[in-house]
Scaffold this motif. Structure first.
Motif, PDB file in Angstrom:
ATOM      1  N   TRP B  48       0.914  -1.107   0.100  1.00  0.00           N
ATOM      2  CA  TRP B  48       0.041   0.119  -0.089  1.00  0.00           C
ATOM      3  C   TRP B  48       0.934   1.211  -0.102  1.00  0.00           C
ATOM      4  O   TRP B  48       1.838   1.283   0.572  1.00  0.00           O
ATOM      5  N   PHE B  56     -10.785   4.551   3.683  1.00  0.00           N
ATOM      6  CA  PHE B  56     -11.650   3.468   4.035  1.00  0.00           C
ATOM      7  C   PHE B  56     -11.212   2.301   3.394  1.00  0.00           C
ATOM      8  O   PHE B  56     -11.414   1.771   2.298  1.00  0.00           O
ATOM      9  N   ASN B  57     -10.233   1.566   3.944  1.00  0.00           N
ATOM     10  CA  ASN B  57      -9.112   0.491   3.472  1.00  0.00           C
ATOM     11  C   ASN B  57      -9.725  -0.908   4.076  1.00  0.00           C
ATOM     12  O   ASN B  57      -9.985  -0.902   5.321  1.00  0.00           O
ATOM     13  N   ILE B  58     -10.014  -1.906   3.137  1.00  0.00           N
ATOM     14  CA  ILE B  58     -10.434  -2.829   3.953  1.00  0.00           C
ATOM     15  C   ILE B  58      -9.318  -3.963   4.404  1.00  0.00           C
ATOM     16  O   ILE B  58      -9.737  -5.200   4.635  1.00  0.00           O
ATOM     17  N   ARG B 138      -5.912 -14.971   4.234  1.00  0.00           N
ATOM     18  CA  ARG B 138      -5.703 -13.725   3.447  1.00  0.00           C
ATOM     19  C   ARG B 138      -6.449 -12.474   4.051  1.00  0.00           C
ATOM     20  O   ARG B 138      -5.954 -11.262   3.668  1.00  0.00           O
ATOM     21  N   ASP B 139      -7.449 -12.781   4.868  1.00  0.00           N
ATOM     22  CA  ASP B 139      -7.951 -11.508   5.430  1.00  0.00           C
ATOM     23  C   ASP B 139      -8.921 -11.804   6.641  1.00  0.00           C
ATOM     24  O   ASP B 139      -8.969 -13.264   6.933  1.00  0.00           O
ATOM     25  N   PHE B 142     -14.826 -10.825   7.410  1.00  0.00           N
ATOM     26  CA  PHE B 142     -15.871  -9.749   6.909  1.00  0.00           C
ATOM     27  C   PHE B 142     -14.965  -8.286   6.902  1.00  0.00           C
ATOM     28  O   PHE B 142     -14.978  -7.608   7.709  1.00  0.00           O
ATOM     29  N   PRO B 143     -14.114  -8.192   5.768  1.00  0.00           N
ATOM     30  CA  PRO B 143     -13.248  -6.868   5.960  1.00  0.00           C
ATOM     31  C   PRO B 143     -13.844  -5.877   5.996  1.00  0.00           C
ATOM     32  O   PRO B 143     -13.514  -4.635   6.405  1.00  0.00           O
ATOM     33  N   LYS B 144     -15.037  -5.545   4.967  1.00  0.00           N
ATOM     34  CA  LYS B 144     -15.820  -4.233   5.153  1.00  0.00           C
ATOM     35  C   LYS B 144     -16.316  -3.949   6.566  1.00  0.00           C
ATOM     36  O   LYS B 144     -16.188  -2.829   6.955  1.00  0.00           O
ATOM     37  N   ILE B 546      -0.180  -7.832  -0.307  1.00  0.00           N
ATOM     38  CA  ILE B 546      -1.568  -7.211   0.180  1.00  0.00           C
ATOM     39  C   ILE B 546      -2.374  -8.685   0.342  1.00  0.00           C
ATOM     40  O   ILE B 546      -3.037  -8.366   1.214  1.00  0.00           O
ATOM     41  N   GLU B 547      -2.170  -9.437  -0.016  1.00  0.00           N
ATOM     42  CA  GLU B 547      -2.863 -10.701   0.164  1.00  0.00           C
ATOM     43  C   GLU B 547      -2.210 -11.598   0.965  1.00  0.00           C
ATOM     44  O   GLU B 547      -2.925 -12.844   1.092  1.00  0.00           O
TER      45      GLU B 547
END
Ligand code: HEM
Ligand code: CU
Lengths: 211, 580
Positions: B48, B56-58, B138-139, B142-144, B546-547
C-alpha cells in the motif's frame, strides 16, 4: 485495491463483498460465514435485551404494586400484534423454503406478506402508544414499557428494511437461486430473532403484569 | 492430504497454475519465504501507499495499523491530561486546575486510556494485523465490517474532545448516577454517545475475530497449532460479545434519564442506582480482561521467540484464557462491596474473584517456566515482556487483596485502588503493547526499530511506572481518597514522588515516538523473519504482501517448536546478530 478485492473473491469464498458472490460457486468447502457472523452478532445483541429484562425484573421485584396504580395494561391490541408477529415467522420460513426449491416468485410473495405483517405490527404498536393512558415518564413501569417496546420496535423496523432489501434485490433475475440465497437466509434469521425477543417482552410486560 | 486441500479451497487460479510449486512448498521448512509466481506477482500491487492508510481500506493489515496509530494519538492526549492532573496534585491546594476541570480531565483521561487506547490498540491493532497472518488467512472474515468498526473510533475520540467545549463529563469513567444525572448533562450525553460508538466497534470487531479464528484457518493448521495469541483473541472476543451489550443497555437507560425524563436511576421516583452499577460492572470487570487477555497473548508469542524455547504448557495457557473468559463474567460485584451489597453476595464474589486469579497465575508460571533455561535475548521487546511480568504480578496480588471484601471495605475509593489498576493497566497492558510494537514493527513496516533508543525507552518507562504508582498504595492505606483535586497536607511527600515519576513517564514517550517515526522512514531494512519466529506471520515478506502470501503456507510444525523434531535444522541456528 481493485486487485485485492478481485483475488479475495476467489480466495475468501465470497464473504468479502456481496457483489463478489456472483462469480464464485457457492457453498463450497465451508458454509458461508456470513450466517455465522450474523448468529454471533445476534447472540451479543440479545444480551442487550438481557440487560433491559434483568433491570425490569429488579424494578418489578422491588415495587409494592406492579404495575403501579393507575397504569392499566391494555391487552387486546398487543395480543393481536403478537399473533401477527409470531405467524409472520412461519410465513417468512415459507419464503425460505420456496427459494430452496428455486421458486423465486414464491419467495417474493412470502417475503412481501411478511413485510406487510411486520408493518402491521409496527402500526399496531404506534396505535397502542397513541391510545395508552400513560406516557414515557409517568412512572418506572411506563419507563420500562416504552423503552423496551421502543427498542424492540426499532429492531422490527430494521428487520423490515432487510426484508425490503431482499425484495429489492430479487428483482434482478439470477441474484438469488436455490444455491445462492444467503441474504434471504439472513433476513429470515434476523426476523426470528426479533420474534423471540417479542415473545419474552410480551411475557414480561403483559402476561406477568396480570398476576 | 494435498489433494484434499486443493479440493476444499478450490483456489482454481492460484493452485492449478502453481500446483507443482505448491506441493514442493509443503516439503520446505516453514520460514522459507514462499516463491512468487511470475504472473500473479505482476497482477496486483504488492504494497500500500502511505495515503492508503487514510482511506476506508478493507485490508486487515492497514486496519490494524490505523487502529494502532489512532490509538497512540489518543494515548498522547490521555497522557497529557494525566500530567496535568499530577501537576495539580503536586500541592495539596487547588492551584493549577479548576476542580471542575480536574474532574473533566480525570474522566476523560480514564476514558481515553481504556476505550480509545488500550482496547483499540491491543484488540483492534494487534488483533487485526496478526490474527489473519497467524492463522494463514488472506484477510478477516468480513473485511468491510472490519473497516466500519475501525472508522467508528476517530469520531468517538473527537466527540470526547469536543465535549470539553461544554465542560466535559465530570463523573469519572464509571459515570455513576446520581452524580452523572446532576452534573453537566451535555458533556455526559456526549460521553455516552462516544462510549456507545466504541462499544459498537468492539462488538463488530469481535464478531470478525471469532469467525476468522474458528473458520478461516489454513487447512493444514490443527487446533493445537494455533498461536496462543489467537486463543487469547478468541477469549477476548467472546467476552466482548457477552459483556459490551449490557453496558450499552445501562448507558441507554442513563441517557434516557438525563435527557428524556425517565427515572430508571432516580430513587425518589421508583428508580434504583444500584442497577446501573450492576450493568456497568457486568461489562467493566470483563473489560479489564479485554485489556489484558490480548496482552497475555502477545506475551505468549514474544517470550518463546526471544528465549528460543517452546512455550511451557501450551494447552494450559490456551485453556486458561477460556477459563478467564468464563469466570471473569461472574466476579463483577467485587467493585460493589461498599454499595450495600448483602453479605452472601460479598461472600460469593470474593470467592469467585479469588478463583479468577488462578488461571492468570497459570499463565504467569507458564511464562516463567518458558524463560527458565532459555537462550534469552535481551531485546527491547523481551525487556518489556519481562518488565510486564514483574509489574503484573504486583498488580495481580494487589487485585487479590482488593477482591477480599473485608480489606476492600477499608481501601475502596482510595489511592490503593488507583495503584492497583495502574500496575495492571500500565505495567500490564501498556508494557504489553510496547513489547508487541518492538516485536512486530519489522513485520508491520519492513524496518527495524532502533534497539538502543528502545532500551532507553524501556528503562525510563520502567522506573517511571514504579515511581508513579508504587507510592499510591501507601497513600491509599493511609486513607487518601481517589478522584480529588485537593488533599490533606500530610500526604504531600508521597504525592510529590508520584508527580516526579509521572514526569519521567511523560519524558519516556519521547524517545519511543521519535524512534518509531525515524525508523519507519529510515530504519534498517528488516528481513522477513528478524527474530527467527516460527508462527506464520514470519513466513511472508516484511511488510506482508497485500494478500499476505502468493501461495498459502503449509503448516509443518507448531508455532513454538524450537529444537523439536519435525523442524528443519535451519531454523535452529543462532539468533541473527543484526538484532542486538
Ligand atoms: C488478579 C486479577 C485481579 C483481581 C483479583 C482484581 C481485583 C480488583 C478489585 C477487587 C477491584 C475493586 C477495587 C475497589 O474499587 O475497591 C479492582 C479494581 C480495578 N481493577 Fe482489578 N483485579 C485484577 C486484575 C486487573 C486487571 C488485569 C486489570 C486491567 C488490566 C484491572 C483493572 C482494574 C481497574 C481499572 C480497577 C478500578 C475500577 C474503578 O475505577 O473503580 N484489574 N480490581
Ligand atoms: Cu474487577
Amino acid at each position: 485495491m481493485q486487485g485485492a478485492i478481485e483475488t479475495s473473491e476467489t480466495i475468501l469464498n465470497s464473504s468479502v463483498d456481496p457483489a463478489a458472490t456472483k462469480e464464485v460457486a457457492h457453498h463450497e468447502g465451508h458454509p458461508d460465514l456470513r450466517v455465522w457472523g450474523l448468529l454471533t452478532f445476534l447472540a451479543s445483541e440479545s444480551l442487550m435485551f438481557g440487560g433491559f429484562f434483568a433491570s425490569y425484573l429488579i424494578y418489578r421485584g422491588g415495587a409494592a404494586n406492579w404495575p403501579p396504580e393507575g397504569t392499566e395494561v391494555e391487552l387486546l391490541v398487543p395480543a393481536i400484534n403478537t399473533f401477527i408477529l409470531v405467524s409472520s415467522s412461519f410465513v417468512i420460513h415459507l419464503g425460505d423454503t420456496a427459494i430452496k426449491k428455486n421458486n423465486l416468485n414464491g419467495m417474493r410473495l412470502w417475503y412481501a406478506v411478511t413485510a406487510l405483517m411486520g408493518a402491521t405490527f409496527l402500526g399496531g404498536q404506534v396505535y397502542e402508544y397513541l391510545t395508552l393512558g400513560y406516557g414515557l415518564t409517568t412512572n418506572i413501569f411506563s419507563n420500562c414499557f416504552y423503552l423496551m417496546t421502543g427498542f424492540h420496535g426499532l429492531h422490527v423496523f430494521v428487520g423490515l428494511l432487510l426484508i425490503l432489501g431482499v425484495l429489492w434485490r430479487s428483482r434482478r433475475s439470477g441474484h438469488y437461486s436455490a444455491t445462492k440465497h444467503v441474504g434471504i437466509e439472513m433476513a429470515e434469521i434476523y426476523w426470528h430473532f426479533v420474534d423471540i425477543i417479542w415473545i419474552i417482552l410480551f411475557t414480561l410486560l403483559y402476561i406477568l403484569t396480570m398476576f | 492430504m494435498t489433494k484434499q486441500l486443493v479440493r476444499k479451497f478450490s483456489y482454481k487460479r492460484l493452485i492449478l497454475t502453481d500446483e507443482k510449486r505448491f506441493m514442493a512448498q509443503a516439503q520446505l521448512p516453514l520460514n522459507t519465504p514462499p516463491g512468487m509466481s511470475g504472473d500473479s506477482a505482476k497482477e496486483h500491487p504488492k504494497a500500500w501507499k502511505w495515503y492508503d492508510y487514510f482511506t476506508f481500506n478493507i485490508d486487515h493489515k492497514v486496519i490494524g495499523i490505523q487502529y494502532l496509530v489512532t490509538a497512540f494519538f489518543f494515548y498522547l492526549i490521555g497522557g497529557l491530561m494525566a500530567m496535568a492532573m499530577r501537576a495539580e496534585l503536586l500541592t495539596p491546594d487547588s492551584d493549577f486546575l479548576d476542580p471542575t476541570l480536574y474532574n473533566a480531565f480525570l474522566t476523560n483521561h480514564g476514558t481515553f486510556m481504556i476505550f480509545l487506547w488500550i482496547v483499540p490498540a491491543a484488540i483492534g491493532g494487534f488483533g487485526n494485523f496478526l490474527v489473519p497472518l497467524m492463522v494463514g488467512a488472506r484477510d478477516m472474515a468480513f473485511p468491510k465490517l472490519n473497516a466500519i468498526a475501525f472508522w467508528l473510533n476517530p469520531p468517538a475520540g473527537a466527540i470526547l474532545l469536543a465535549s470539553f467545549f461544554f465542560g466535559g463529563s465530570q463523573t469519572g469513567w464509571t459515570a455513576y448516577p446520581p452524580l452523572s444525572l446532576i452534573t453537566n448533562n451535555i458533556g455526559q450525553s456526549m460521553w455516552i454517545l462516544s462510549i456507545v460508538l466504541v462499544g459498537t466497534s468492539s462488538i463488530l470487531g469481535s464478531v470478525n475475530f471469532v469467525i476468522t479464528i474458528l473458520f478461516m484457518r489454513v487447512p493444514s493448521m490443527q487446533l493445537t497449532q494455533v498461536p496462543l495469541f489467537c486463543w487469547a483473541m478468541l477469549a477476548t472476543s467472546v467476552l466482548a460479545l457477552f459483556s459490551t451489550p449490557v453496558l450499552a443497555a445501562g448507558l441507554v437507560l442513563l441517557l434516557f434519564d438525563i435527557n428524556f425524563g425517565t427515572s430508571f436511576f432516580k430513587p425518589d421516583a421508583g428508580g434504583n442506582v444500584i442497577i446501573y452499577q450492576h450493568l456497568f460492572w457486568f461489562y467493566s470487570h470483563p473489560a479489564v480482561y479485554l485489556m489484558i487477555l490480548p496482552i497475555f497473548g502477545i506475551m505468549s508469542e514474544i517470550i518463546p521467540v526471544h528465549a528460543k524455547k517452546p512455550i511451557f504448557g501450551y494447552k494450559a495457557i490456551a485453556y486458561s484464557s477460556l477459563a478467564i473468559c468464563f469466570v471473569g463474567l461472574f466476579v463483577w460485584v467485587h467493585h460493589m462491596f461498599t454499595s450495600g451489597t448483602p453479605p452472601w453476595m460479598r461472600m460469593f464474589f470474593t470467592i469467585s474473584t479469588l478463583i479468577v486469579a488462578v488461571p492468570t497465575g497459570v499463565k504467569i508460571f507458564g511464562w516463567v517456566a518458558t524463560l527458565w533455561g532459555g537462550k534469552i535475548r535481551y531485546t527491547t521487546a523481551m525487556l518489556f515482556a519481562i518488565g510486564l511480568l514483574s509489574m503484573f504480578v504486583i498488580g495481580g496480588i494487589s487485585g487479590v487483596t482488593l477482591g477480599t471484601a473485608p480489606f476492600d471495605l477499608h481501601v475502596h475509593d482510595t489511592y490503593y485502588v488507583v495503584g492497583h489498576f495502574h500496575y495492571v493497566l500500565f505495567g500490564g497492558s501498556v508494557f504489553g503493547i510496547y513489547a508487541g510494537i518492538y516485536h512486530w514493527f519489522p513485520k508491520m513496516t519492513g524496518r527495524m526499530l532502533n534497539e538502543t533508543w528502545g532500551k532507553v525507552h524501556f528503562i525510563l518507562t520502567f522506573i517511571g511506572t514504579h515511581l508513579t504508582f508504587l507510592p499510591m498504595h501507601e497513600l491509599g492505606l493511609q486513607g487518601m481518597p481517589r478522584r480529588v483535586a485537593m488533599y490533606d497536607p500530610q500526604f504531600i511527600s508521597l504525592n510529590q514522588i508520584c508527580t516526579f515519576g509521572s514526569i519521567l513517564l511523560g519524558i519516556s514517550v519521547i524517545p519511543f515516538f521519535f524512534n518509531a517515526l525515524w525508523s519507519w522512514m529510515y530504519g534498517e531494512k528488516a528481513s522477513d523473519n528478524p527474530w527467527d519466529g516460527l508462527s506464520l506471520e514470519w513466513t511472508t515478506s516484511s511488510p506482508p504482501l497485500i494478500e499476505n502470501w502468493e501461495v498459502l503456507p503449509v503448516v509443518t510444525h507448531g508455532p513454538y517448536d524450537y529444537g523439536m523434531n519435525g523442524r528443519s535444522a535451519t531454523t535452529d541456528k543462532a539468533p541473527s546478530e543484526s538484532v542486538s
